[in-house]
Design an enzyme around this catalytic site. Structure first.
Site, PDB file in Angstrom:
ATOM      1  N   SER A 105      16.573  10.814 -71.751  1.00 28.33           N
ATOM      2  CA  SER A 105      17.511   9.719 -71.961  1.00 28.33           C
ATOM      3  C   SER A 105      17.967   9.166 -70.625  1.00 28.33           C
ATOM      4  O   SER A 105      18.218   9.918 -69.692  1.00 28.33           O
ATOM      5  CB  SER A 105      18.710  10.218 -72.763  1.00 28.33           C
ATOM      6  OG  SER A 105      19.677   9.213 -72.874  1.00 28.33           O
ATOM      7  N   CYS A 106      18.077   7.838 -70.543  1.00 24.60           N
ATOM      8  CA  CYS A 106      18.519   7.208 -69.297  1.00 24.60           C
ATOM      9  C   CYS A 106      19.282   5.935 -69.630  1.00 24.60           C
ATOM     10  O   CYS A 106      18.806   5.120 -70.417  1.00 24.60           O
ATOM     11  CB  CYS A 106      17.330   6.894 -68.399  1.00 24.60           C
ATOM     12  SG  CYS A 106      17.776   6.107 -66.845  1.00 24.60           S
ATOM     13  N   CYS A 107      20.455   5.781 -69.026  1.00 26.09           N
ATOM     14  CA  CYS A 107      21.244   4.551 -69.177  1.00 26.09           C
ATOM     15  C   CYS A 107      21.515   4.222 -70.645  1.00 26.09           C
ATOM     16  O   CYS A 107      21.524   3.061 -71.052  1.00 26.09           O
ATOM     17  CB  CYS A 107      20.555   3.368 -68.505  1.00 26.09           C
ATOM     18  SG  CYS A 107      20.266   3.635 -66.750  1.00 26.09           S
ATOM     19  N   GLY A 108      21.672   5.248 -71.464  1.00 20.93           N
ATOM     20  CA  GLY A 108      22.007   5.015 -72.857  1.00 20.93           C
ATOM     21  C   GLY A 108      20.826   4.665 -73.731  1.00 20.93           C
ATOM     22  O   GLY A 108      20.971   4.468 -74.917  1.00 20.93           O
ATOM     23  N   LYS A 109      19.622   4.592 -73.124  1.00 22.83           N
ATOM     24  CA  LYS A 109      18.431   4.261 -73.906  1.00 22.83           C
ATOM     25  C   LYS A 109      17.554   5.502 -74.046  1.00 22.83           C
ATOM     26  O   LYS A 109      17.507   6.354 -73.166  1.00 22.83           O
ATOM     27  CB  LYS A 109      17.637   3.146 -73.217  1.00 22.83           C
ATOM     28  CG  LYS A 109      18.417   1.836 -73.110  1.00 22.83           C
ATOM     29  CD  LYS A 109      17.576   0.774 -72.441  1.00 22.83           C
ATOM     30  CE  LYS A 109      18.346  -0.534 -72.322  1.00 22.83           C
ATOM     31  NZ  LYS A 109      17.547  -1.580 -71.668  1.00 22.83           N
TER      32      LYS A 109
END
Length: 275
Positions: A105-109
């Protein structure tokens, strides 16, 4: 002994209701086993061309090297099918790092990768490159026209690294990943900046191809074939413009269409005839 990318074979052909002897060009397929710091690392099945580029691109895409100067020597034994790579650092090879499927997961995506090293190495594109519709069409046509091995055998994938106006380098291989690794390796060996370049590819835009494009560092990927839904999700998340079904004078833009230039009316430019 130098091997050829294709060989001629006598076959039995069925044409117009009749069997007949014919000669056909058959694409070659060979194994290449890579040793890194004297340890067996991987065996690749590939077309017998551009081994050095493929090995360098493969090691970079797997995160084994970050810079070309981390390789102190690279020797290819074509007759035996071995590549010997010496690094000026220790090789840290944790099998689970290359084989464990993860969701990162990264930056909420949600970024879904099959392997842990893909999640670590894949990069969000910062490319400011853009293309007109005509340039998309032109680059695909140019790559296909250059593909002599495919024209002879029909048995290889083709890929190219391009500027908006011309092809810098193109490569063909029986393996789609091999073709991409050869391009990556060429750019690393020739010290070619990649982030402002375009990747043109003959095959389907799968999640694996988008992941490889992200590792290479391009922001625009053009294909004559269809994408998968996961490839589109990855392209959206990694800020990559994915263009597919480039055939004739049409194509589809699946993600980040801001890199495909529009005219003042808000329509995509249409200057196919100039090519």
């Amino acid at each position: 002994m130098k091997q050829h990318i294709s060989v001629k074979k006598t076959i039995t052909a069925y044409r117009d209701g009749q069997f007949q002897d014919a000669e056909d060009d058959i694409v070659s397929e060979v194994p290449l086993t890579i040793f890194v710091n004297k340890e067996e690392f991987a065996t690749m099945v590939c077309s017998p061309q551009h081994y050095k580029e493929m090995v360098v691109g493969f090691l970079a895409s797997e995160g084994v090297i970050l810079f070309i100067n981390e390789i102190s020597s690279l020797e290819i034994d074509e007759d035996k099918g071995f590549a010997y790579v010496a690094l000026n650092k220790k090789l840290t090879k944790n099998p689970s790092f290359y084989s464990k499927r993860v969701i990162n997961s990264c930056c909420g995506k949600s970024r879904q990768f099959y392997f842990q090293n893909d999640a670590v190495i894949s990069k969000t594109s910062m490319s400011t490159a853009s293309l007109t519709a005509g340039q998309c069409i032109h680059l695909m046509k140019q790559m296909q026209q250059n593909s002599q091995v495919f024209k002879k055998t029909g048995g290889v994938h083709n890929a190219a690294i391009c500027t908006p106006d011309h092809i810098i380098v193109d490569r063909a291989d029986i393996g789609r990943h091999n073709a991409l690794d050869k391009l990556y390796g060429y750019c690393l060996l020739q010290n070619i900046a990649i982030k402002d370049k375009i990747l043109v590819f003959s095959g389907r835009l799968s999640s694996e191809v988008l992941t490889k494009a992200s590792k290479i560092g391009v922001g625009l990927v053009l294909s004559k074939s269809a994408p998968t839904d996961l490839a589109i999700k990855l392209a959206e998340d990694l800020n990559i413009t994915a263009v597919g079904f480039i055939r004739g004078s049409s194509f589809n833009v699946y993600s980040h269409n801001f890199r495909i230039k529009k005219n003042e009316k808000g329509e995509m430019s249409n200057e196919f005839m100039q090519y």
